[in-house]
Design an enzyme around this catalytic site. Structure first.
Site, mmCIF file in Angstrom:
data_model
loop_
_atom_site.group_PDB
_atom_site.id
_atom_site.type_symbol
_atom_site.label_atom_id
_atom_site.label_comp_id
_atom_site.label_asym_id
_atom_site.label_seq_id
_atom_site.Cartn_x
_atom_site.Cartn_y
_atom_site.Cartn_z
ATOM 1 N N ASP A 158 -17.379 33.163 -24.787
ATOM 2 C CA ASP A 158 -16.109 33.130 -25.869
ATOM 3 C C ASP A 158 -14.976 32.315 -25.285
ATOM 4 O OD1 ASP A 158 -15.640 34.909 -23.898
ATOM 5 O OD2 ASP A 158 -15.180 36.471 -25.218
ATOM 6 N N TYR B 270 -34.701 32.928 -27.235
ATOM 7 C CA TYR B 270 -35.498 32.272 -27.969
ATOM 8 C C TYR B 270 -36.789 32.454 -27.982
ATOM 9 C CZ TYR B 270 -32.053 28.847 -30.273
ATOM 10 O OH TYR B 270 -31.058 28.284 -30.699
ATOM 11 N N ASP C 81 -22.943 22.502 -30.725
ATOM 12 C CA ASP C 81 -22.464 22.149 -32.225
ATOM 13 C C ASP C 81 -21.081 21.979 -32.289
ATOM 14 O OD1 ASP C 81 -25.077 22.220 -33.203
ATOM 15 O OD2 ASP C 81 -24.682 23.378 -35.063
ATOM 16 N N LYS D 234 -21.917 35.448 -20.231
ATOM 17 C CA LYS D 234 -21.451 36.460 -20.846
ATOM 18 C C LYS D 234 -21.557 37.704 -19.709
ATOM 19 C CE LYS D 234 -19.015 38.573 -24.222
ATOM 20 N NZ LYS D 234 -17.582 38.250 -24.375
HETATM 21 C C1 IPM Z 1 -31.243 22.530 -31.726
HETATM 22 C C2 IPM Z 1 -31.803 23.106 -33.181
HETATM 23 C C3 IPM Z 1 -32.757 24.185 -32.880
HETATM 24 C C4 IPM Z 1 -32.455 25.337 -31.693
HETATM 25 C C5 IPM Z 1 -33.468 24.673 -34.061
HETATM 26 C C6 IPM Z 1 -33.718 23.803 -34.975
HETATM 27 C C7 IPM Z 1 -34.697 25.743 -33.594
HETATM 28 O O1 IPM Z 1 -30.557 24.059 -33.724
HETATM 29 O O2 IPM Z 1 -32.007 21.808 -31.549
HETATM 30 O O3 IPM Z 1 -30.140 22.637 -31.338
HETATM 31 O O4 IPM Z 1 -31.852 26.005 -32.057
HETATM 32 O O5 IPM Z 1 -32.707 24.940 -30.614
HETATM 33 MG MG MG Z 2 -28.882 23.570 -32.557
#
Ligand code: IPM
Ligand code: MG
Length: 354
Positions: free
Chosen positions: A219, A141, A247, A186
Site C-alpha cells: 500500500d 493467480y 498499471d 504485505k
Molecule cells: C497483465 C494482465 C493479465 C494479468 C490478465 C489479462 C490475466 O492484466 O498481463 O498484466 O493479470 O496478468
Molecule cells: Mg495487468
C-alpha cells in the site's frame, strides 16, 4: 538455423498492435543479417472460437518450440460470461506456466516529450527509470480456487524456491543498474509476504551484499510510486501486487499503451507482450497505441535473441517518432491531432529504414 518466433495476436487490439510489431520485425529483417521464422498461433478468445480451448495443444507446442513468443492481448466481453468454462485469461496464464516464464520484467521509463501525457507533474517524472520485476507463475493467480453458491476462495502460496529465483533475477539486473532493490510485500498481514521478506534478507546477505535492499509494504509502495518515483531502481514483487503496481506505474510513462514486458524463464526463452489488455472499448477502430508491443519486440531481440544493437535501434526509432510529435489518442495532449495505429507503425518503420 533461423530463430523461431511464435506470434500470438489474441483478441481485441492485440491483433492490431501485433500487426505493427510484425512490420517492425520485417524492417529489421530487410536491413539484412538476420532471418527469423515467424509462426502464428491462437490464444485467448480467438482460440476459444476456433478450437473450444483458450490455450490449444498446437499453441502449447509452438510456445515450447519457439525461441521467443510475441503476444498481443487476450479477452473481451464476448468471452467474459462468469459461468463460462473456458476463459481467455486462463489461456494466457496457462501459456505463462507452460513456458515457465516466472520473471516478468516491466521497464517504466519517462521520456521528456511524454511528460505532458502523464497526470503527474513534470518535476516528479524527471529521471524516472524503474525496472519492475513481477513474479509471474505463482501466488494467488495459480493457487487452488474454490467456489460454491455462497463462498469462494483463491489460495495464495509461494515456496522458498519460487521466491528466491525471481529475487535473483531482480538482483542480477540491479547489479547492472544503480544497485538498489525495493522488495514489495504485505508482511504486516500475509504469511506469504513474511516468507518473501525473510528469503529476500537471507539471499541478499548471502549472494548480493553489495546491493541495497529495501522493503516496502504494497500500500505504501502504491503511494511512493507517485510521490517519489525517481527514487526507485529495481522493484520486485509477487504476482498480483506486480499486476496492480505496473498499471499504476504505467501512468508515469504517459499511458498503459507505452509499456512493454518481457517474461523470462531464466534460460533466455521468453514471452513478450505489452502490459495493456485487449481494450474492447477501442478494438477494431485502428486507434490503439502500438508502442508497447513494438518496444516488446525490442525486449525480445535483446533478451531472447541477443540482438542488442537491433533492440536499441527500435527503441531509438520509437522515441524519435514521439519526439517528432506524433501521438496516438492515448498520449495526445494539448489539442494535438492523434494518428491511428497504422500511421504510428508507418512512422516507426520509416525511422528504422532511414
Ligand atoms: C497483465 C494482465 C493479465 C494479468 C490478465 C489479462 C490475466 O492484466 O498481463 O498484466 O493479470 O496478468
Ligand atoms: Mg495487468
Amino acid at each position: 538455423m533461423a530463430a523461431l518466433i511464435g506470434v500470438l495476436p489474441g483478441d481485441g487490439i492485440g491483433t492490431e498492435v501485433v500487426d505493427q510489431a510484425l512490420r517492425v520485425i520485417d524492417a529489421i529483417v530487410r536491413r539484412g543479417g538476420h532471418a527469423f521464422e515467424l509462426r502464428r498461433g491462437l490464444i485467448g478468445g480467438a482460440a476459444i472460437d476456433a478450437t473450444g480451448k483458450a490455450f490449444p495443444a498446437a499453441t502449447r507446442q509452438l510456445a515450447l518450440q519457439a525461441d521467443a513468443v510475441l503476444l498481443g492481448a487476450v479477452g473481451g466481453p464476448k468471452w467474459s460470461d462468469p459461468a463460462a468454462r473456458e476463459r481467455p485469461e486462463q489461456g494466457l496464464l496457462d501459456l505463462r506456466a507452460a513456458m515457465g516464464v516466472y520473471a516478468n520484467v516491466r521497464p517504466v521509463r519517462t521520456h521528456p516529450s511524454l511528460y505532458e501525457a502523464s497526470p503527474l507533474k513534470a518535476d516528479r517524472l524527471r529521471g524516472v527509470d524503474i525496472l519492475v520485476i513481477r513474479e509471474l507463475t505463482g501466488g494467488i493467480y495459480f493457487g487452488t480456487k474454490q467456489r460454491d453458491a455462497d463462498s469462494a476462495s483463491d489460495l495464495c502460496s509461494y515456496t522458498r524456491a519460487e521466491i528466491e529465483r525471481v529475487l535473483r533475477v531482480a538482483a542480477t539486473m540491479a547489479r547492472r543498474r544503480r544497485g538498489r532493490v525495493t522488495s514489495v510485500d504485505k508482511a504486516n498481514v500475509l504469511e506469504t509476504s513474511r516468507l518473501w521478506r525473510s528469503v529476500a534478507n537471507e539471499l541478499f546477505a548471502r549472494e548480493f551484499p553489495e546491493l541495497q535492499l529495501e522493503h516496502l509494504l504494497v500500500d505504501a509502495a502504491a503511494m511512493h510510486l507517485l510521490s517519489r518515483p525517481a527514487d526507485f531502481d529495481v522493484m520486485v514483487t509477487e504476482n498480483m501486487f506486480g499486476d496492480i503496481l505496473t498499471d499504476e506505474a504505467s501512468m508515469l510513462a504517459g499511458s498503459m499503451g507505452m509499456l512493454p514486458s518481457a517474461s523470462l524463464d531464466g534460460q533466455g526463452r521468453g514471452l513478450y507482450e505489452p502490459i495493456h489488455g485487449s481494450a474492447p472499448d477501442i478494438a477494431g477502430q485502428g486507434i490503439a497505441n502500438p508502442c508497447g508491443t513494438i518496444l516488446s519486440v525490442a525486449l525480445l531481440l535483446r533478451h531472447s535473441l541477443g540482438l542488442e544493437a537491433e533492440a536499441a535501434r527500435i527503441e531509438r526509432a520509437v522515441y524519435e517518432v514521439l519526439d517528432s510529435g506524433l501521438r496516438t489518442r492515448d498520449i495526445a495532449t494539448g489539442g494535438v491531432a492523434a494518428v491511428g495505429t497504422a500511421a504510428m507503425g508507418d512512422a516507426i518503420v520509416a525511422r528504422l529504414n532511414a
